[in-house]
Design a protein around this motif. Structure first.
Motif, PDB file in Angstrom:
ATOM      1  N   ILE A   1      12.664   0.252  52.438  1.00  0.00           N
ATOM      2  CA  ILE A   1      14.114   0.338  52.644  1.00  0.00           C
ATOM      3  C   ILE A   1      14.678   1.579  51.958  1.00  0.00           C
ATOM      4  O   ILE A   1      15.477   2.321  52.553  1.00  0.00           O
ATOM      5  N   PHE A   2      14.276   1.836  50.724  1.00  0.00           N
ATOM      6  CA  PHE A   2      14.776   3.018  50.008  1.00  0.00           C
ATOM      7  C   PHE A   2      14.318   4.311  50.671  1.00  0.00           C
ATOM      8  O   PHE A   2      15.083   5.269  50.789  1.00  0.00           O
ATOM      9  N   VAL A   3      13.060   4.373  51.100  1.00  0.00           N
ATOM     10  CA  VAL A   3      12.557   5.578  51.770  1.00  0.00           C
ATOM     11  C   VAL A   3      13.269   5.773  53.106  1.00  0.00           C
ATOM     12  O   VAL A   3      13.613   6.897  53.472  1.00  0.00           O
ATOM     13  N   THR A   4      13.526   4.687  53.829  1.00  0.00           N
ATOM     14  CA  THR A   4      14.260   4.778  55.089  1.00  0.00           C
ATOM     15  C   THR A   4      15.658   5.327  54.860  1.00  0.00           C
ATOM     16  O   THR A   4      16.120   6.213  55.597  1.00  0.00           O
ATOM     17  N   PHE A   5      16.340   4.836  53.843  1.00  0.00           N
ATOM     18  CA  PHE A   5      17.675   5.325  53.521  1.00  0.00           C
ATOM     19  C   PHE A   5      17.638   6.813  53.181  1.00  0.00           C
ATOM     20  O   PHE A   5      18.465   7.601  53.674  1.00  0.00           O
ATOM     21  N   ALA A   6      16.681   7.227  52.337  1.00  0.00           N
ATOM     22  CA  ALA A   6      16.569   8.639  51.959  1.00  0.00           C
ATOM     23  C   ALA A   6      16.275   9.502  53.180  1.00  0.00           C
ATOM     24  O   ALA A   6      16.832  10.602  53.328  1.00  0.00           O
ATOM     25  N   LEU A   7      15.424   9.026  54.077  1.00  0.00           N
ATOM     26  CA  LEU A   7      15.103   9.777  55.291  1.00  0.00           C
ATOM     27  C   LEU A   7      16.329   9.937  56.183  1.00  0.00           C
ATOM     28  O   LEU A   7      16.560  11.016  56.738  1.00  0.00           O
ATOM     29  N   LEU A   8      17.122   8.899  56.300  1.00  0.00           N
ATOM     30  CA  LEU A   8      18.349   8.988  57.106  1.00  0.00           C
ATOM     31  C   LEU A   8      19.340   9.977  56.504  1.00  0.00           C
ATOM     32  O   LEU A   8      19.958  10.768  57.231  1.00  0.00           O
ATOM     33  N   VAL A   9      19.496   9.962  55.195  1.00  0.00           N
ATOM     34  CA  VAL A   9      20.398  10.910  54.536  1.00  0.00           C
ATOM     35  C   VAL A   9      19.909  12.333  54.756  1.00  0.00           C
ATOM     36  O   VAL A   9      20.706  13.232  55.069  1.00  0.00           O
ATOM     37  N   VAL A  10      18.610  12.569  54.620  1.00  0.00           N
ATOM     38  CA  VAL A  10      18.061  13.910  54.834  1.00  0.00           C
ATOM     39  C   VAL A  10      18.261  14.345  56.281  1.00  0.00           C
ATOM     40  O   VAL A  10      18.577  15.508  56.556  1.00  0.00           O
ATOM     41  N   PHE A  11      18.110  13.417  57.220  1.00  0.00           N
ATOM     42  CA  PHE A  11      18.351  13.741  58.624  1.00  0.00           C
ATOM     43  C   PHE A  11      19.795  14.206  58.834  1.00  0.00           C
ATOM     44  O   PHE A  11      20.048  15.240  59.469  1.00  0.00           O
ATOM     45  N   PHE A  12      20.746  13.463  58.284  1.00  0.00           N
ATOM     46  CA  PHE A  12      22.152  13.842  58.447  1.00  0.00           C
ATOM     47  C   PHE A  12      22.480  15.135  57.707  1.00  0.00           C
ATOM     48  O   PHE A  12      23.301  15.928  58.176  1.00  0.00           O
ATOM     49  N   ARG A  13      21.829  15.380  56.570  1.00  0.00           N
ATOM     50  CA  ARG A  13      22.020  16.658  55.875  1.00  0.00           C
ATOM     51  C   ARG A  13      21.397  17.803  56.669  1.00  0.00           C
ATOM     52  O   ARG A  13      21.882  18.926  56.623  1.00  0.00           O
ATOM     53  N   GLY A  14      20.331  17.518  57.404  1.00  0.00           N
ATOM     54  CA  GLY A  14      19.741  18.532  58.277  1.00  0.00           C
ATOM     55  C   GLY A  14      20.681  18.915  59.402  1.00  0.00           C
ATOM     56  O   GLY A  14      20.798  20.090  59.761  1.00  0.00           O
ATOM     57  N   VAL A  15      21.356  17.937  59.959  1.00  0.00           N
ATOM     58  CA  VAL A  15      22.352  18.221  60.995  1.00  0.00           C
ATOM     59  C   VAL A  15      23.466  19.074  60.411  1.00  0.00           C
ATOM     60  O   VAL A  15      23.902  20.054  61.024  1.00  0.00           O
ATOM     61  N   ALA A  16      23.922  18.734  59.203  1.00  0.00           N
ATOM     62  CA  ALA A  16      24.986  19.511  58.561  1.00  0.00           C
ATOM     63  C   ALA A  16      24.514  20.934  58.248  1.00  0.00           C
ATOM     64  O   ALA A  16      25.269  21.902  58.420  1.00  0.00           O
ATOM     65  N   ALA A  17      23.262  21.081  57.808  1.00  0.00           N
ATOM     66  CA  ALA A  17      22.724  22.412  57.513  1.00  0.00           C
ATOM     67  C   ALA A  17      22.617  23.245  58.783  1.00  0.00           C
ATOM     68  O   ALA A  17      22.880  24.456  58.769  1.00  0.00           O
ATOM     69  N   SER A  18      22.253  22.616  59.872  1.00  0.00           N
ATOM     70  CA  SER A  18      22.177  23.340  61.152  1.00  0.00           C
ATOM     71  C   SER A  18      23.560  23.783  61.608  1.00  0.00           C
ATOM     72  O   SER A  18      23.722  24.890  62.120  1.00  0.00           O
ATOM     73  N   ARG A  19      24.547  22.944  61.427  1.00  0.00           N
ATOM     74  CA  ARG A  19      25.917  23.286  61.831  1.00  0.00           C
ATOM     75  C   ARG A  19      26.490  24.430  61.004  1.00  0.00           C
ATOM     76  O   ARG A  19      27.277  25.215  61.515  1.00  0.00           O
ATOM     77  N   ARG A  20      26.098  24.529  59.747  1.00  0.00           N
ATOM     78  CA  ARG A  20      26.629  25.616  58.930  1.00  0.00           C
ATOM     79  C   ARG A  20      25.797  26.892  59.078  1.00  0.00           C
ATOM     80  O   ARG A  20      26.087  27.898  58.455  1.00  0.00           O
ATOM     81  N   GLY A  21      24.752  26.836  59.902  1.00  0.00           N
ATOM     82  CA  GLY A  21      23.967  28.030  60.212  1.00  0.00           C
ATOM     83  C   GLY A  21      22.726  28.237  59.385  1.00  0.00           C
ATOM     84  O   GLY A  21      22.032  29.223  59.555  1.00  0.00           O
ATOM     85  N   ASP A  22      22.403  27.317  58.483  1.00  0.00           N
ATOM     86  CA  ASP A  22      21.216  27.458  57.638  1.00  0.00           C
ATOM     87  C   ASP A  22      19.954  26.950  58.315  1.00  0.00           C
ATOM     88  O   ASP A  22      18.850  27.308  57.922  1.00  0.00           O
ATOM     89  N   GLY A  23      20.094  26.082  59.291  1.00  0.00           N
ATOM     90  CA  GLY A  23      18.933  25.461  59.918  1.00  0.00           C
ATOM     91  C   GLY A  23      18.288  24.468  58.966  1.00  0.00           C
ATOM     92  O   GLY A  23      18.842  24.115  57.928  1.00  0.00           O
ATOM     93  N   PHE A  24      17.096  24.051  59.315  1.00  0.00           N
ATOM     94  CA  PHE A  24      16.416  23.062  58.484  1.00  0.00           C
ATOM     95  C   PHE A  24      15.800  23.675  57.234  1.00  0.00           C
ATOM     96  O   PHE A  24      15.308  22.964  56.379  1.00  0.00           O
ATOM     97  N   ARG A  25      15.817  24.995  57.143  1.00  0.00           N
ATOM     98  CA  ARG A  25      15.353  25.644  55.917  1.00  0.00           C
ATOM     99  C   ARG A  25      16.429  25.648  54.844  1.00  0.00           C
ATOM    100  O   ARG A  25      16.164  25.986  53.696  1.00  0.00           O
ATOM    101  N   GLY A  26      17.645  25.291  55.230  1.00  0.00           N
ATOM    102  CA  GLY A  26      18.737  25.232  54.275  1.00  0.00           C
ATOM    103  C   GLY A  26      18.549  24.099  53.285  1.00  0.00           C
ATOM    104  O   GLY A  26      17.806  23.152  53.527  1.00  0.00           O
ATOM    105  N   GLY A  27      19.246  24.196  52.184  1.00  0.00           N
ATOM    106  CA  GLY A  27      19.139  23.191  51.155  1.00  0.00           C
ATOM    107  C   GLY A  27      19.894  21.924  51.479  1.00  0.00           C
ATOM    108  O   GLY A  27      20.730  21.894  52.388  1.00  0.00           O
ATOM    109  N   LEU A  28      19.586  20.884  50.743  1.00  0.00           N
ATOM    110  CA  LEU A  28      20.332  19.644  50.887  1.00  0.00           C
ATOM    111  C   LEU A  28      21.777  19.836  50.450  1.00  0.00           C
ATOM    112  O   LEU A  28      22.673  19.143  50.888  1.00  0.00           O
TER     113      LEU A  28
END
Length: 167
Positions: A138-165
């Protein structure tokens, strides 16, 4: 758009702390069971023995790499390839696969859990092994979901998935 950087700065150590804490508990239970199984050969079935060993590996994997990512995030949360969204996503996805396989496998081997009134050897420990495996999942699933949504945010700001959390 809402800035979640302060939540990530605060939440990352908390969620990784929970993952590490419950993985250590799972490590203790699975290591004790594996040592008993190796010493006495009194496991319920080969499936239970093998799946307990897999959970022992999964705990070691999770503790080692979670401590690594925890320390890196504390040291420099905004920079570096190892604290990037992509790095976290790869680690957490692999860890999630391990925990999904391990928790589902031990659940299947135990038939969904054991009735301890039947006086089964290591009944309480096996039920705890199953329960804590799902807790870590459950904890790993939650962390994975947060990272996924942060990846979407990083892509929107132009950093892509190489951008930081954290931006």
């Amino acid at each position: 758009m809402v800035n979640f950087d302060t939540h990530i700065r605060r939440g990352h150590p908390i969620i990784f702390g929970f993952i590490i804490f419950f993985s250590i508990i799972e490590l203790a239970i699975s290591a004790w069971l594996v040592s008993r199984f190796n010493l006495r050969h009194d496991f319920l079935s080969l499936a239970v023995r093998d799946r307990t060993r897999f959970l022992l590996f999964t705990c070691c994997w999770t503790i080692f790499f979670s401590l690594f990512y925890f320390a890196l995030f504390i040291h420099s949360p905004t920079g570096g390839i190892m604290t990037s969204v992509l790095s976290h996503a790869v680690f957490l996805l692999l860890t999630w696969i391990f925990w999904t396989a391990g928790a589902a496998a031990i659940t299947a081997a135990l038939g969904g859990g054991l009735n301890c009134s039947a006086h089964i050897t290591y009944c309480g420990q096996l039920n705890a092994l199953e329960g804590f495996a799902w807790v870590v999942w459950i904890f790993v699933t939650f962390a994975l979901l947060v990272v996924f949504f942060r990846g979407v945010a990083a892509s929107r700001r132009g950093d892509g998935f190489r951008g930081g959390l954290i931006a």
